[in-house]
Motif scaffolding. Structure first.
Motif, PDB file in Angstrom:
ATOM      1  N   ILE A 219      33.601  37.628  31.773  1.00 56.06           N
ATOM      2  CA  ILE A 219      33.211  38.953  32.237  1.00 56.06           C
ATOM      3  C   ILE A 219      31.699  38.948  32.439  1.00 56.06           C
ATOM      4  O   ILE A 219      30.975  38.220  31.750  1.00 56.06           O
ATOM      5  CB  ILE A 219      33.631  40.033  31.201  1.00 56.06           C
ATOM      6  N   GLY A 220      31.217  39.747  33.409  1.00 54.62           N
ATOM      7  CA  GLY A 220      29.779  39.866  33.626  1.00 54.62           C
ATOM      8  C   GLY A 220      29.163  40.602  32.454  1.00 54.62           C
ATOM      9  O   GLY A 220      29.664  41.647  32.032  1.00 54.62           O
ATOM     10  N   ILE A 221      28.078  40.055  31.918  1.00 53.30           N
ATOM     11  CA  ILE A 221      27.529  40.650  30.701  1.00 53.30           C
ATOM     12  C   ILE A 221      26.255  41.446  30.993  1.00 53.30           C
ATOM     13  O   ILE A 221      25.950  42.405  30.301  1.00 53.30           O
ATOM     14  CB  ILE A 221      27.316  39.565  29.626  1.00 53.30           C
ATOM     15  N   SER A 222      25.503  41.088  32.028  1.00 54.04           N
ATOM     16  CA  SER A 222      24.337  41.903  32.351  1.00 54.04           C
ATOM     17  C   SER A 222      24.070  41.823  33.849  1.00 54.04           C
ATOM     18  O   SER A 222      24.739  41.089  34.579  1.00 54.04           O
ATOM     19  CB  SER A 222      23.114  41.439  31.555  1.00 54.04           C
ATOM     20  N   GLY A 223      23.106  42.599  34.300  1.00 56.06           N
ATOM     21  CA  GLY A 223      22.689  42.558  35.692  1.00 56.06           C
ATOM     22  C   GLY A 223      23.809  42.881  36.669  1.00 56.06           C
ATOM     23  O   GLY A 223      24.728  43.630  36.364  1.00 56.06           O
ATOM     24  N   ILE A 224      23.699  42.299  37.860  1.00 50.22           N
ATOM     25  CA  ILE A 224      24.708  42.541  38.894  1.00 50.22           C
ATOM     26  C   ILE A 224      26.080  42.098  38.413  1.00 50.22           C
ATOM     27  O   ILE A 224      27.088  42.755  38.667  1.00 50.22           O
ATOM     28  CB  ILE A 224      24.322  41.768  40.184  1.00 50.22           C
ATOM     29  N   GLU A 225      26.107  40.986  37.674  1.00 49.32           N
ATOM     30  CA  GLU A 225      27.391  40.465  37.193  1.00 49.32           C
ATOM     31  C   GLU A 225      28.134  41.518  36.383  1.00 49.32           C
ATOM     32  O   GLU A 225      29.357  41.627  36.449  1.00 49.32           O
ATOM     33  CB  GLU A 225      27.173  39.230  36.312  1.00 49.32           C
ATOM     34  N   GLN A 226      27.378  42.318  35.640  1.00 49.11           N
ATOM     35  CA  GLN A 226      28.023  43.352  34.841  1.00 49.11           C
ATOM     36  C   GLN A 226      28.337  44.592  35.672  1.00 49.11           C
ATOM     37  O   GLN A 226      29.449  45.093  35.669  1.00 49.11           O
ATOM     38  CB  GLN A 226      27.125  43.745  33.665  1.00 49.11           C
ATOM     39  N   SER A 227      27.313  45.065  36.433  1.00 49.39           N
ATOM     40  CA  SER A 227      27.480  46.326  37.150  1.00 49.39           C
ATOM     41  C   SER A 227      28.587  46.244  38.206  1.00 49.39           C
ATOM     42  O   SER A 227      29.276  47.221  38.454  1.00 49.39           O
ATOM     43  CB  SER A 227      26.177  46.709  37.838  1.00 49.39           C
ATOM     44  N   TYR A 228      28.722  45.084  38.824  1.00 51.25           N
ATOM     45  CA  TYR A 228      29.708  44.957  39.894  1.00 51.25           C
ATOM     46  C   TYR A 228      30.873  44.061  39.491  1.00 51.25           C
ATOM     47  O   TYR A 228      31.541  43.473  40.332  1.00 51.25           O
ATOM     48  CB  TYR A 228      29.017  44.487  41.181  1.00 51.25           C
ATOM     49  N   GLU A 229      31.080  43.981  38.163  1.00 49.33           N
ATOM     50  CA  GLU A 229      32.169  43.172  37.618  1.00 49.33           C
ATOM     51  C   GLU A 229      33.499  43.433  38.335  1.00 49.33           C
ATOM     52  O   GLU A 229      34.207  42.510  38.709  1.00 49.33           O
ATOM     53  CB  GLU A 229      32.303  43.481  36.117  1.00 49.33           C
ATOM     54  N   GLU A 230      33.812  44.697  38.543  1.00 51.68           N
ATOM     55  CA  GLU A 230      35.116  45.026  39.120  1.00 51.68           C
ATOM     56  C   GLU A 230      35.324  44.420  40.502  1.00 51.68           C
ATOM     57  O   GLU A 230      36.444  44.120  40.886  1.00 51.68           O
ATOM     58  CB  GLU A 230      35.274  46.538  39.226  1.00 51.68           C
ATOM     59  N   TYR A 231      34.227  44.311  41.263  1.00 52.35           N
ATOM     60  CA  TYR A 231      34.356  43.736  42.600  1.00 52.35           C
ATOM     61  C   TYR A 231      34.286  42.219  42.546  1.00 52.35           C
ATOM     62  O   TYR A 231      35.019  41.522  43.234  1.00 52.35           O
ATOM     63  CB  TYR A 231      33.248  44.266  43.519  1.00 52.35           C
ATOM     64  N   LEU A 232      33.379  41.728  41.708  1.00 52.35           N
ATOM     65  CA  LEU A 232      33.147  40.278  41.663  1.00 52.35           C
ATOM     66  C   LEU A 232      34.336  39.516  41.082  1.00 52.35           C
ATOM     67  O   LEU A 232      34.648  38.416  41.506  1.00 52.35           O
ATOM     68  CB  LEU A 232      31.901  39.976  40.814  1.00 52.35           C
ATOM     69  N   ARG A 233      34.986  40.124  40.099  1.00 47.63           N
ATOM     70  CA  ARG A 233      36.009  39.370  39.370  1.00 47.63           C
ATOM     71  C   ARG A 233      37.254  39.100  40.213  1.00 47.63           C
ATOM     72  O   ARG A 233      37.997  38.175  39.930  1.00 47.63           O
ATOM     73  CB  ARG A 233      36.408  40.112  38.104  1.00 47.63           C
ATOM     74  N   GLY A 234      37.491  39.931  41.227  1.00 44.07           N
ATOM     75  CA  GLY A 234      38.723  39.768  41.987  1.00 44.07           C
ATOM     76  C   GLY A 234      39.894  40.252  41.165  1.00 44.07           C
ATOM     77  O   GLY A 234      39.738  41.080  40.273  1.00 44.07           O
ATOM     78  N   GLU A 235      41.059  39.741  41.459  1.00 43.11           N
ATOM     79  CA  GLU A 235      42.244  40.187  40.746  1.00 43.11           C
ATOM     80  C   GLU A 235      42.981  38.952  40.262  1.00 43.11           C
ATOM     81  O   GLU A 235      43.313  38.072  41.053  1.00 43.11           O
ATOM     82  CB  GLU A 235      43.113  40.999  41.716  1.00 43.11           C
ATOM     83  N   LYS A 236      43.195  38.899  38.963  1.00 43.08           N
ATOM     84  CA  LYS A 236      43.909  37.740  38.428  1.00 43.08           C
ATOM     85  C   LYS A 236      45.320  37.717  38.996  1.00 43.08           C
ATOM     86  O   LYS A 236      45.942  38.756  39.198  1.00 43.08           O
ATOM     87  CB  LYS A 236      44.015  37.839  36.902  1.00 43.08           C
ATOM     88  N   GLY A 237      45.816  36.540  39.217  1.00 43.42           N
ATOM     89  CA  GLY A 237      47.193  36.420  39.667  1.00 43.42           C
ATOM     90  C   GLY A 237      48.034  35.874  38.538  1.00 43.42           C
ATOM     91  O   GLY A 237      47.544  35.584  37.458  1.00 43.42           O
ATOM     92  N   VAL A 238      49.315  35.763  38.797  1.00 48.75           N
ATOM     93  CA  VAL A 238      50.174  35.226  37.756  1.00 48.75           C
ATOM     94  C   VAL A 238      51.267  34.399  38.419  1.00 48.75           C
ATOM     95  O   VAL A 238      51.752  34.734  39.497  1.00 48.75           O
ATOM     96  CB  VAL A 238      50.760  36.360  36.891  1.00 48.75           C
ATOM     97  N   ASN A 239      51.579  33.287  37.789  1.00 48.78           N
ATOM     98  CA  ASN A 239      52.739  32.519  38.208  1.00 48.78           C
ATOM     99  C   ASN A 239      53.758  32.603  37.096  1.00 48.78           C
ATOM    100  O   ASN A 239      53.428  32.386  35.934  1.00 48.78           O
ATOM    101  CB  ASN A 239      52.375  31.052  38.439  1.00 48.78           C
ATOM    102  N   VAL A 240      54.973  32.926  37.469  1.00 48.63           N
ATOM    103  CA  VAL A 240      56.009  33.030  36.449  1.00 48.63           C
ATOM    104  C   VAL A 240      56.840  31.754  36.486  1.00 48.63           C
ATOM    105  O   VAL A 240      57.395  31.389  37.513  1.00 48.63           O
ATOM    106  CB  VAL A 240      56.891  34.260  36.691  1.00 48.63           C
ATOM    107  N   TYR A 241      56.865  31.091  35.353  1.00 51.02           N
ATOM    108  CA  TYR A 241      57.628  29.860  35.271  1.00 51.02           C
ATOM    109  C   TYR A 241      58.755  30.019  34.273  1.00 51.02           C
ATOM    110  O   TYR A 241      58.685  30.824  33.350  1.00 51.02           O
ATOM    111  CB  TYR A 241      56.742  28.718  34.773  1.00 51.02           C
ATOM    112  N   LEU A 242      59.771  29.236  34.492  1.00 55.15           N
ATOM    113  CA  LEU A 242      60.809  29.125  33.477  1.00 55.15           C
ATOM    114  C   LEU A 242      60.393  28.021  32.522  1.00 55.15           C
ATOM    115  O   LEU A 242      59.974  26.948  32.955  1.00 55.15           O
ATOM    116  CB  LEU A 242      62.137  28.736  34.136  1.00 55.15           C
ATOM    117  N   VAL A 243      60.487  28.279  31.254  1.00 57.92           N
ATOM    118  CA  VAL A 243      60.175  27.221  30.313  1.00 57.92           C
ATOM    119  C   VAL A 243      61.333  27.036  29.355  1.00 57.92           C
ATOM    120  O   VAL A 243      62.136  27.940  29.159  1.00 57.92           O
ATOM    121  CB  VAL A 243      58.906  27.533  29.491  1.00 57.92           C
TER     122      VAL A 243
END
Lengths: 474, 616
Positions: free
Chosen positions: B182-206
């Motif tokens: 996660i962005g902890i300070s500066g732009i990385e923090q203030s615009y975290e929501e835009y910078l981080r993108g959206e995590k994806g998920v792969n569903v596997y059978l295990v």
């Protein structure tokens, strides 16, 4: 004495058909249970389903061979076969191969044979031979002793192999004995012992003793039919209990309720004996012996349970009785099995779509827990069908047994029914958590050559006897 | 002969009874009870997170500042471990045998079946070596991650850094899972929501051993990771790096703003650090080192250091005087080198006397502003000083002082503008007069402002009366616009025509004839009209801080700047030439008099002093 009759037209084709259906379903479900995409051909002999197909083919050949043999062979050589099996059971203890802690396998080349799967047949034959002998009736002590020997010797040898499950199967022959006239009271006694054993594990001893007393009074009332006597006996017990309780409180002796109750019982018993002799009331002494026996039994259950059963066996029993919870140990298998079956829902996930059984969540899913695959992939529809088919099959076999003219055939038939019933009831009951985990296969379904051949031979000897039933004059 | 034939009925009954019990049980288990279906799906589905690449950060000209470098976490599933050649493994990974033993144990303690990180952030070279041989080490697998990488070592404070989320964040926001960044300070923090993108998920059978057996339902439940949005910042990276160069060996801050937009062109906090230090495995160690540095390189002085504004604040008091009509352009005051009132004396420097308003700015006369300030507070319009002080305070606040500017930095400070309650507490409600507060006339006393607020004030002057909330981000790639607040003009409570008067004074302060008494001639440029005002903040801990605010060009301001150099003495000495160089660099991209550049570059101002603590 014999009439020649066309053998083929007398075969009970309905039973044969059910047999074939069960074996086929077993094979398909083994395929589903161990299915993986690398070996998707159902005929791949490196995989269990491929091997099972070989066992099935061989089983059908064996069934033919069984049919070729003259029916007289089975009754004439019943004792010999039995003797040979006993010898093999002894031999396997010495030369056998140990698999999963049980020394019950002969290894011949690549093939492993489990003699205990065939010993059931020999026992059923020997039992049928003995009970069908002229003049043998299940009412003398000598007969009981011999019958017990025929059944318990192989069971004991199998127990020595450390294959408790297969040894327990021999209890199934009680059904044969019941059909052939063993006294109902013997069965009731056996039933009472089992109930007492379970209750002794679950309940407080004090409660069990109270219950036993209650049962004895009820039996007394049934035998005696005099309410006055029952009430008197009960009154004596209550009075002596009350006096002892009062004394204990008054003198502050600090005795436990056990002592109070047992002392009151002992005192009352003396009064009962005196009264019964004086007024010639029958069966009082017998009942007191019974009560004493059950009290001693109750107290010895803990000892037996802790000293004679192995830890995993104790656990399995405790888990079924709900006394112990062990979700990743003993309970794991049962839980996973219930999850697999439960997740099947009404109509199942579909063939090869099972996820629980496929990915090894359920242990032994192609052998002892094959029923899970049925439950998961075919749902309630599947389990209902398979269970229904088994019940119908047993019903049919009883019908066949009852139409035999010779008592040998009938008794042997009941032997087949009882062994099959025991296997089915225990195996399925175990997968749905109703009985403790006892590792015995589901007939015709479970993977494994020995058990399939064993059940096949057992069944087809019976069908062979049935096909020739009209030749026998009984 | 067969007298027990009837018993067959009992036997059949028992068999059917058992069958019925079992069927009822199966019906309950399979049809009635739903819990087993839920358990089954959590038993076999594994949700494997796909980490998106973080958005890139560019400067205002589109030059790349921050990008990503692939890094690989070596993961371990202890249950699948088999004996392996530890010597070779140590060699590939460049770790000790002890490290391997210790971390295998740690992973086992955590879980036998679930994976845990065995070695963080393996470099791509090591990864290439490892990948060929990974088959020899069952149980190990590699999970791709991205690490921040910087094109140059400037702008650490404004860019901020990225680190692992802590438990508090995980609890608050269920987007984050343990081990996420996660962005902890500066732009990385203030615009975290835009910078981080959206995590994806792969569903596997295990299977029961957590081994992946394939995708679930052909990926029907899978969600692709969405790459983070790129961000174009308002920074001019050339100006930023030039500012950092100028501030070398000095403590202080430079903030430059484009007045017409509120965009921050440069934000220097000195001393600074190389942003690469706070990336990857070395981060924790470096962070501790930076934290223990007595010069506090992690402390963002541009946003968080509160200094008195010094003489630059005379502009504000002058504007308020004009607006309140207690002061006219023609108002003159005598100055005899100090302001006297009773026993109170406020010193001034030597300049000619008397001065009018414009000259008072040019020469930064203390006496003049003591008079102005007192006339504001003693205005007869207001019944008591408490009302006139409130009015004064409102004017001051309208420049963005004493409150959060609401820039897109989360860690800016409010600064300090006292309230009348402050004085009531000290002197009692009737116990204070205009003279009590007179040090604020010249920007000393109870005032605290941050360099960002000072630059903002300068922008408001340059705009003749309004400012745009300063911000560090110009554009978010995609359909996003910035927050509305960055597009709105914030008007001061001063009429715009008064600004032209003070701007004349600021012009003269920089560009007055030599010998005319102009205080900021060191900020003079030949071809650009710079308007500025020096300041000197009294520092109880040591040498005064050198302050300069300026904007240029005069008629079409392109840049407004505030420079603070701690312990730099008079504003004209260090801050003014520094500001001048910055302005010239930004407007002309070249330095006309290299001598000035050398003068500032070579200065080492109280850099090792331990006493230099900015007011906090």
């Amino acid at each position: 004495m014999q009439r020649r009759i066309n053998l083929w037209s007398n075969i009970d084709w309905l039973a044969v058909t059910i047999y074939l259906v069960l074996v086929f379903l077993g094979w398909v479900n083994i395929y589903a249970a161990v299915y993986n995409e690398e070996h998707h051909s159902i005929f791949d002999v490196t995989q269990r389903y491929g091997k099972q197909l070989i066992w099935i083919s061989a089983a059908i050949v064996i069934a033919f061979l069984v049919f070729i043999i003259d029916i007289n062979f089975y009754s004439y050589f019943a004792y010999l076969v039995y003797g040979v099996m006993i010898f093999l059971l002894l031999a396997v203890l010495i030369f056998g191969l140990e698999v999963h802690g049980a020394r019950s396998w002969f290894q011949i080349g690549n093939i492993r044979i489990q003699p205990s799967e065939f010993a059931k047949i020999a026992t059923a034959l020997a039992l049928a031979r003995y009970l069908s002998t002229f003049n043998v009736q299940l009412n003398t002590f000598k007969t009981y002793l011999r019958v017990a020997a025929i059944i318990l010797v192989p069971a004991f040898l199998i127990l020595l192999q450390n294959d408790t499950g297969s040894a327990l199967v021999y209890f199934a022959f009680i059904m044969v004995l019941y059909r052939e006239g063993i006294s109902a009271s013997v069965l009731l006694l056996g039933f009472f012992v089992i109930v007492l054993f379970i209750l002794a594990l679950i309940l407080e001893k004090l409660i069990i003793i109270s219950l036993s007393i209650g049962v004895v009074f009820i039996i007394f009332w049934i035998l005696n039919r005099k309410f006055k006597n029952v009430a008197l006996g009960f009154g004596i017990l209550m009075a002596s209990s009350a006096i002892l309780y009062g004394l204990n409180e008054f003198l502050v002796l600090g005795l436990s309720y056990y002592y109070i109750m047992l002392s009151a019982l002992g005192f009352s018993a003396l009064v009962y004996i005196i009264l019964s002799i004086r007024y010639k009331v029958r069966s009082v002494i017998l009942l007191l012996v019974f009560l004493l026996g059950s009290i001693i039994f109750t107290f010895s259950v803990d000892y037996v349970f802790n000293n004679f059963l192995e830890e995993h066996q104790q656990k399995r029993i405790n888990v079924v009785l709900g006394l112990e919870s062990d979700p990743y140990g003993v309970e794991y298998n049962v839980n996973q099995s219930k999850i697999a079956i439960g997740s099947g829902g009404f109509s199942g996930k579909g063939f090869l779509r099972g996820t629980q059984t496929k990915f090894d969540f359920v242990p032994e899913q192609s052998t002892d827990f094959i029923f899970c695959t049925i439950g998961e992939e075919w749902g309630f529809v599947g389990t209902f069908f398979v269970l229904g088919l088994f019940i119908f099959f047993l019903y049919r076999l009883i019908g066949i047994a009852e139409r035999q003219r010779s008592s040998f055939s009938r008794i042997y038939g009941y032997g087949v029914v009882s062994v099959l019933f025991f296997h089915i009831a225990i195996n399925i009951g175990m997968t749905i958590g109703l009985v403790p985990v006892i590792g015995i296969p589901l007939p015709f379904f479970s993977y494994g050559g020995s058990s399939l051949w064993g059940f096949t031979i057992m069944l087809f000897i019976f069908l062979r006897l049935d096909a020739s039933r009209l030749e026998m004059l009984g | 002969m067969d007298s027990f034939a009837n018993r067959r009925h009992i036997i059949r009954f028992v068999i059917i009874l058992v069958g019925l019990i079992y069927i009822i049980r199966l019906f309950l288990l399979q049809v009635v009870d739903n819990t087993y279906k839920v358990t089954a799906s959590s038993n076999v589905l594994r949700y494997v997170t796909q980490f998106p690449a973080r958005g890139l950060i560019y400067d205002r000209e589109g030059r790349l500042l921050v990008y990503n470098e692939a890094a690989y976490d070596l993961m371990l599933v202890p249950q699948q471990l088999e004996a392996f050649d530890t010597a070779e493994f140590c060699d590939i990974l460049n770790v000790s045998k002890e490290y391997i033993d210790e971390n295998i144990k740690r992973a086992k303690d955590y879980s036998h079946y679930n994976s845990s990180i065995f070695l963080k952030q393996v470099s791509s070279i090591t990864y290439a070596n490892l990948q060929e041989k990974l088959y020899k080490y069952p149980g190990f697998y590699v999970q791709a991650r991205t690490l921040r990488k910087y094109t140059n070592e400037n702008g650490a404070h404004l860019l901020g850094y990225v680190g692992e989320v802590n438990d508090k964040i995980i609890e608050k926001d269920d987007y984050y899972k343990s081990g996420d960044y996660i962005g902890i300070s500066g732009i990385e923090q203030s615009y975290e929501e835009y910078l981080r993108g959206e995590k994806g998920v792969n569903v596997y059978l295990v299977d029961v051993h957590n081994r992946i057996k394939g995708t679930y339902s052909n990926g029907r439940l899978d969600k692709k990771a969405e790459v983070g949005s790129n961000i174009i910042s308002t920074i001019d990276v050339d100006l930023q790096s030039y500012g950092e160069k100028l501030m070398n060996n000095k403590i202080g801050s430079i903030v430059a703003i484009e007045p017409s937009t509120g965009e921050i062109l440069a934000l220097v906090s000195a001393p600074t650090y190389n942003p690469e230090l706070l990336v990857g495995r070395i981060r924790t160690k470096n962070y501790v080192n930076l934290m223990s540095d007595t010069l506090k390189p992690l402390f963002n002085r541009a946003l968080m250091a509160q200094y008195p504004p010094g003489s630059t604040f005379k502009i504000i008091n002058g504007l308020i005087g004009l607006q309140e009509k207690v002061l006219w352009t023609s108002t003159e005051h005598d100055c005899a080198g100090a302001y006297y009132s009773g026993r109170m004396r406020v010193g001034c420097h030597i300049h000619r006397s008397p001065l009018d308003f414009i000259e008072s700015i040019q020469m930064s006369c203390n006496t003049y502003y003591c008079n102005v300030f007192r006339s504001i507070l003693d205005n007869k319009k207001y019944p008591t000083i408490r009302e006139s002080f409130d009015q004064w305070r409102e004017y001051v606040m309208s420049f963005g002082f004493g409150q959060y500017l609401n820039s897109d930095f989360s860690n800016e400070l409010k600064g300090l503008v006292p309230t009348k309650q402050t004085y009531d507490r000290v002197y009692g409600e009737k116990g204070w007069r205009s003279l009590t507060l007179v040090s604020m006339a010249i920007g000393q006393g109870e005032l605290g402002t941050t360099p960002l607020q000072m630059a903002n004030m300068t922008a408001a002057i340059a705009n003749r009366g309004y400012y745009y909330t300063p911000h560090i981000v110009k554009e978010i790639e995609g359909d996003y616009s910035l927050d509305d607040r960055f597009y709105q003009k914030n008007y001061t409570k001063i009429d715009s025509n008064y600004f032209n008067i003070v701007i004349e004074g600021m012009d003269l302060a920089v560009n007055g004839e030599p010998g005319s008494g102009s205080t900021a001639r060191t900020a003079h440029l030949e071809d650009v009209v710079v308007c500025g005002k020096t300041g000197t903040a009294e520092n109880p801990h040591g040498e005064d801080h050198s302050i300069f605010i300026a904007f240029a060009p005069k008629d079409d301001p392109k840049i407004a700047i505030a420079v603070y150099i701690e312990n730099g003495g008079f504003g004209g000495t260090w801050a003014a030439p520094t500001a001048k160089l910055m302005i010239e660099k930004y407007l002309n991209d070249s330095i006309s008099v290299p001598w000035w550049e050398q003068y500032v570059l070579n200065a080492e101002i109280n850099y090792n002093a331990e006493t230099d603590k900015p007011l906090e």
